[in-house]
Structure formats: structure tokens, C-alpha cells
Design a protein around this motif. Structure first.
Motif, PDB file in Angstrom:
ATOM      1  N   GLU A  14      28.230  54.726  39.663  1.00 51.70           N
ATOM      2  CA  GLU A  14      27.440  53.496  39.787  1.00 51.70           C
ATOM      3  C   GLU A  14      27.037  52.970  38.409  1.00 51.70           C
ATOM      4  O   GLU A  14      27.081  51.769  38.154  1.00 51.70           O
ATOM      5  CB  GLU A  14      26.196  53.727  40.649  1.00 51.70           C
ATOM      6  CG  GLU A  14      26.491  54.164  42.069  1.00 51.70           C
ATOM      7  CD  GLU A  14      27.345  53.208  42.878  1.00 51.70           C
ATOM      8  OE1 GLU A  14      27.347  51.993  42.579  1.00 51.70           O
ATOM      9  OE2 GLU A  14      28.012  53.665  43.817  1.00 51.70           O
ATOM     10  N   ARG A  15      26.656  53.850  37.508  1.00 46.87           N
ATOM     11  CA  ARG A  15      26.260  53.434  36.157  1.00 46.87           C
ATOM     12  C   ARG A  15      27.447  52.827  35.409  1.00 46.87           C
ATOM     13  O   ARG A  15      27.303  51.808  34.731  1.00 46.87           O
ATOM     14  CB  ARG A  15      25.693  54.620  35.383  1.00 46.87           C
ATOM     15  CG  ARG A  15      24.337  55.049  35.912  1.00 46.87           C
ATOM     16  CD  ARG A  15      23.831  56.289  35.236  1.00 46.87           C
ATOM     17  NE  ARG A  15      22.515  56.627  35.767  1.00 46.87           N
ATOM     18  CZ  ARG A  15      21.906  57.777  35.540  1.00 46.87           C
ATOM     19  NH1 ARG A  15      22.463  58.700  34.780  1.00 46.87           N
ATOM     20  NH2 ARG A  15      20.711  57.991  36.059  1.00 46.87           N
ATOM     21  N   ASP A  16      28.596  53.454  35.535  1.00 43.23           N
ATOM     22  CA  ASP A  16      29.787  52.925  34.872  1.00 43.23           C
ATOM     23  C   ASP A  16      30.205  51.591  35.492  1.00 43.23           C
ATOM     24  O   ASP A  16      30.641  50.680  34.786  1.00 43.23           O
ATOM     25  CB  ASP A  16      30.944  53.926  34.952  1.00 43.23           C
ATOM     26  CG  ASP A  16      30.745  55.147  34.064  1.00 43.23           C
ATOM     27  OD1 ASP A  16      29.805  55.154  33.237  1.00 43.23           O
ATOM     28  OD2 ASP A  16      31.532  56.100  34.202  1.00 43.23           O
ATOM     29  N   ALA A  42      24.662  43.833  40.334  1.00 37.44           N
ATOM     30  CA  ALA A  42      23.396  44.024  41.058  1.00 37.44           C
ATOM     31  C   ALA A  42      23.574  45.045  42.186  1.00 37.44           C
ATOM     32  O   ALA A  42      22.688  45.879  42.426  1.00 37.44           O
ATOM     33  CB  ALA A  42      22.894  42.693  41.604  1.00 37.44           C
ATOM     34  N   ASP A  43      24.718  44.993  42.869  1.00 33.67           N
ATOM     35  CA  ASP A  43      25.001  45.980  43.917  1.00 33.67           C
ATOM     36  C   ASP A  43      25.022  47.386  43.335  1.00 33.67           C
ATOM     37  O   ASP A  43      24.446  48.320  43.909  1.00 33.67           O
ATOM     38  CB  ASP A  43      26.350  45.701  44.581  1.00 33.67           C
ATOM     39  CG  ASP A  43      26.343  44.472  45.460  1.00 33.67           C
ATOM     40  OD1 ASP A  43      25.247  43.980  45.819  1.00 33.67           O
ATOM     41  OD2 ASP A  43      27.452  43.989  45.790  1.00 33.67           O
ATOM     42  N   GLU A  44      25.692  47.549  42.200  1.00 33.27           N
ATOM     43  CA  GLU A  44      25.778  48.866  41.563  1.00 33.27           C
ATOM     44  C   GLU A  44      24.388  49.372  41.177  1.00 33.27           C
ATOM     45  O   GLU A  44      24.094  50.559  41.320  1.00 33.27           O
ATOM     46  CB  GLU A  44      26.685  48.817  40.323  1.00 33.27           C
ATOM     47  CG  GLU A  44      28.103  48.378  40.589  1.00 33.27           C
ATOM     48  CD  GLU A  44      28.934  49.370  41.391  1.00 33.27           C
ATOM     49  OE1 GLU A  44      28.390  50.289  42.022  1.00 33.27           O
ATOM     50  OE2 GLU A  44      30.156  49.214  41.388  1.00 33.27           O
ATOM     51  N   ARG A  45      23.533  48.474  40.690  1.00 30.68           N
ATOM     52  CA  ARG A  45      22.168  48.847  40.307  1.00 30.68           C
ATOM     53  C   ARG A  45      21.405  49.367  41.535  1.00 30.68           C
ATOM     54  O   ARG A  45      20.689  50.379  41.459  1.00 30.68           O
ATOM     55  CB  ARG A  45      21.458  47.640  39.694  1.00 30.68           C
ATOM     56  CG  ARG A  45      20.127  47.974  39.053  1.00 30.68           C
ATOM     57  CD  ARG A  45      19.502  46.767  38.354  1.00 30.68           C
ATOM     58  NE  ARG A  45      20.280  46.368  37.191  1.00 30.68           N
ATOM     59  CZ  ARG A  45      20.983  45.232  37.085  1.00 30.68           C
ATOM     60  NH1 ARG A  45      21.021  44.372  38.075  1.00 30.68           N
ATOM     61  NH2 ARG A  45      21.653  44.941  35.991  1.00 30.68           N
ATOM     62  N   ARG A  46      21.545  48.671  42.672  1.00 29.17           N
ATOM     63  CA  ARG A  46      20.869  49.116  43.905  1.00 29.17           C
ATOM     64  C   ARG A  46      21.423  50.460  44.384  1.00 29.17           C
ATOM     65  O   ARG A  46      20.667  51.344  44.788  1.00 29.17           O
ATOM     66  CB  ARG A  46      21.019  48.064  44.999  1.00 29.17           C
ATOM     67  CG  ARG A  46      20.118  46.866  44.813  1.00 29.17           C
ATOM     68  CD  ARG A  46      20.135  45.941  46.032  1.00 29.17           C
ATOM     69  NE  ARG A  46      21.448  45.372  46.307  1.00 29.17           N
ATOM     70  CZ  ARG A  46      21.933  44.268  45.728  1.00 29.17           C
ATOM     71  NH1 ARG A  46      21.195  43.612  44.853  1.00 29.17           N
ATOM     72  NH2 ARG A  46      23.131  43.827  46.027  1.00 29.17           N
ATOM     73  N   HIS A  47      22.734  50.608  44.328  1.00 27.92           N
ATOM     74  CA  HIS A  47      23.348  51.876  44.743  1.00 27.92           C
ATOM     75  C   HIS A  47      22.824  53.028  43.890  1.00 27.92           C
ATOM     76  O   HIS A  47      22.514  54.102  44.411  1.00 27.92           O
ATOM     77  CB  HIS A  47      24.868  51.822  44.606  1.00 27.92           C
ATOM     78  CG  HIS A  47      25.522  50.760  45.413  1.00 27.92           C
ATOM     79  ND1 HIS A  47      26.778  50.281  45.113  1.00 27.92           N
ATOM     80  CD2 HIS A  47      25.107  50.059  46.499  1.00 27.92           C
ATOM     81  CE1 HIS A  47      27.113  49.343  45.988  1.00 27.92           C
ATOM     82  NE2 HIS A  47      26.111  49.186  46.832  1.00 27.92           N
ATOM     83  N   GLU A  48      22.749  52.802  42.581  1.00 32.75           N
ATOM     84  CA  GLU A  48      22.253  53.846  41.678  1.00 32.75           C
ATOM     85  C   GLU A  48      20.832  54.243  42.052  1.00 32.75           C
ATOM     86  O   GLU A  48      20.504  55.432  42.106  1.00 32.75           O
ATOM     87  CB  GLU A  48      22.291  53.377  40.225  1.00 32.75           C
ATOM     88  CG  GLU A  48      21.734  54.412  39.269  1.00 32.75           C
ATOM     89  CD  GLU A  48      21.470  53.881  37.871  1.00 32.75           C
ATOM     90  OE1 GLU A  48      21.077  54.698  37.026  1.00 32.75           O
ATOM     91  OE2 GLU A  48      21.638  52.679  37.623  1.00 32.75           O
ATOM     92  N   ALA A  49      19.984  53.255  42.318  1.00 33.41           N
ATOM     93  CA  ALA A  49      18.586  53.554  42.659  1.00 33.41           C
ATOM     94  C   ALA A  49      18.499  54.408  43.925  1.00 33.41           C
ATOM     95  O   ALA A  49      17.704  55.363  43.985  1.00 33.41           O
ATOM     96  CB  ALA A  49      17.799  52.257  42.838  1.00 33.41           C
ATOM     97  N   VAL A  50      19.311  54.100  44.915  1.00 29.01           N
ATOM     98  CA  VAL A  50      19.312  54.893  46.152  1.00 29.01           C
ATOM     99  C   VAL A  50      19.758  56.326  45.865  1.00 29.01           C
ATOM    100  O   VAL A  50      19.124  57.292  46.303  1.00 29.01           O
ATOM    101  CB  VAL A  50      20.231  54.243  47.216  1.00 29.01           C
ATOM    102  CG1 VAL A  50      20.466  55.184  48.389  1.00 29.01           C
ATOM    103  CG2 VAL A  50      19.637  52.930  47.697  1.00 29.01           C
ATOM    104  N   LEU A  51      20.843  56.467  45.102  1.00 30.77           N
ATOM    105  CA  LEU A  51      21.367  57.801  44.805  1.00 30.77           C
ATOM    106  C   LEU A  51      20.415  58.624  43.948  1.00 30.77           C
ATOM    107  O   LEU A  51      20.265  59.835  44.160  1.00 30.77           O
ATOM    108  CB  LEU A  51      22.734  57.683  44.125  1.00 30.77           C
ATOM    109  CG  LEU A  51      23.854  57.115  45.008  1.00 30.77           C
ATOM    110  CD1 LEU A  51      25.095  56.849  44.171  1.00 30.77           C
ATOM    111  CD2 LEU A  51      24.155  58.035  46.171  1.00 30.77           C
ATOM    112  N   VAL A  52      19.763  57.994  42.993  1.00 33.45           N
ATOM    113  CA  VAL A  52      18.792  58.705  42.158  1.00 33.45           C
ATOM    114  C   VAL A  52      17.629  59.190  43.027  1.00 33.45           C
ATOM    115  O   VAL A  52      17.143  60.315  42.866  1.00 33.45           O
ATOM    116  CB  VAL A  52      18.302  57.817  40.985  1.00 33.45           C
ATOM    117  CG1 VAL A  52      17.064  58.405  40.324  1.00 33.45           C
ATOM    118  CG2 VAL A  52      19.418  57.648  39.965  1.00 33.45           C
ATOM    119  N   GLY A  53      17.198  58.362  43.968  1.00 33.04           N
ATOM    120  CA  GLY A  53      16.133  58.778  44.883  1.00 33.04           C
ATOM    121  C   GLY A  53      16.531  59.996  45.696  1.00 33.04           C
ATOM    122  O   GLY A  53      15.732  60.932  45.874  1.00 33.04           O
TER     123      GLY A  53
END
Length: 92
Positions: A14-16, A42-53
Motif C-alpha cells: 500500500e505504501r509503495d 487516496a485509496d492506497e492511503r485508506r488501505h494502509e490505515a486499515v492494515l496498520v490498525g
């Protein structure tokens, strides 16, 4: 060598992806192409936030605790091959 969990790899992906789409959006001259890439970023940013959680709830290593070797993802390899995909493709 430290174990690499699939969730850690997914976070890196997601970060990449975020970095890739942000760079392409900045380079393209086509307004629709730029808007599309900004939306994908923006989608990747949201995905990253979910995965980090999820990773935090599982007490998995994040940030500085990630494996010392750089996880290589699809987006990391795309960045190395601008002829494959890049801003020029969105300028048409």
C-alpha cells in the motif's frame, strides 16, 4: 533473518502504491489522468490505515521494526521501469 508476515508485506504494498500513484499524478499533464491517480493514491492511503490498525491489534512489528531487508513489491518494481507505466500513459 526476521520473519516477514503477509500483513507487513501488504502494508508495504500500500505504501509503495501510494508513492507510485502520487508520483504519476504529479507528472501527468492530463487532468483526468491526474484525478484518477490522485483517487488511487487516496485509496492506497485508506488501505494502509486499515492494515496498520489490524497490525497494531495483532501486536505486529511496524515502521522501524519492519524487517531490515526492503520488501520489494510490484509498485517498487514498476517505479524502476518507467517505460512499463508512467505519467506519459495518462497524457493521451
Amino acid at each position: 533473518m526476521a520473519a516477514v508476515y503477509p500483513l507487513q508485506y501488504a502494508i508495504q504494498l500500500e505504501r509503495d502504491g501510494l508513492a507510485f500513484y502520487t508520483e504519476v499524478a504529479a507528472k501527468t499533464r492530463n487532468p483526468l489522468g491526474r484525478k484518477m491517480c490522485e483517487g488511487l493514491a487516496a485509496d492506497e492511503r485508506r488501505h494502509e490505515a486499515v492494515l496498520v490498525g489490524i497490525a497494531k491489534k495483532m501486536h505486529l512489528a511496524l515502521e522501524g521494526d519492519m524487517p531490515k531487508q526492503r520488501l520489494v513489491t510490484l509498485f517498487a518494481t514498476l517505479g524502476a521501469e518507467p517505460a512499463f507505466m508512467g505519467a506519459a500513459q495518462f497524457d493521451a
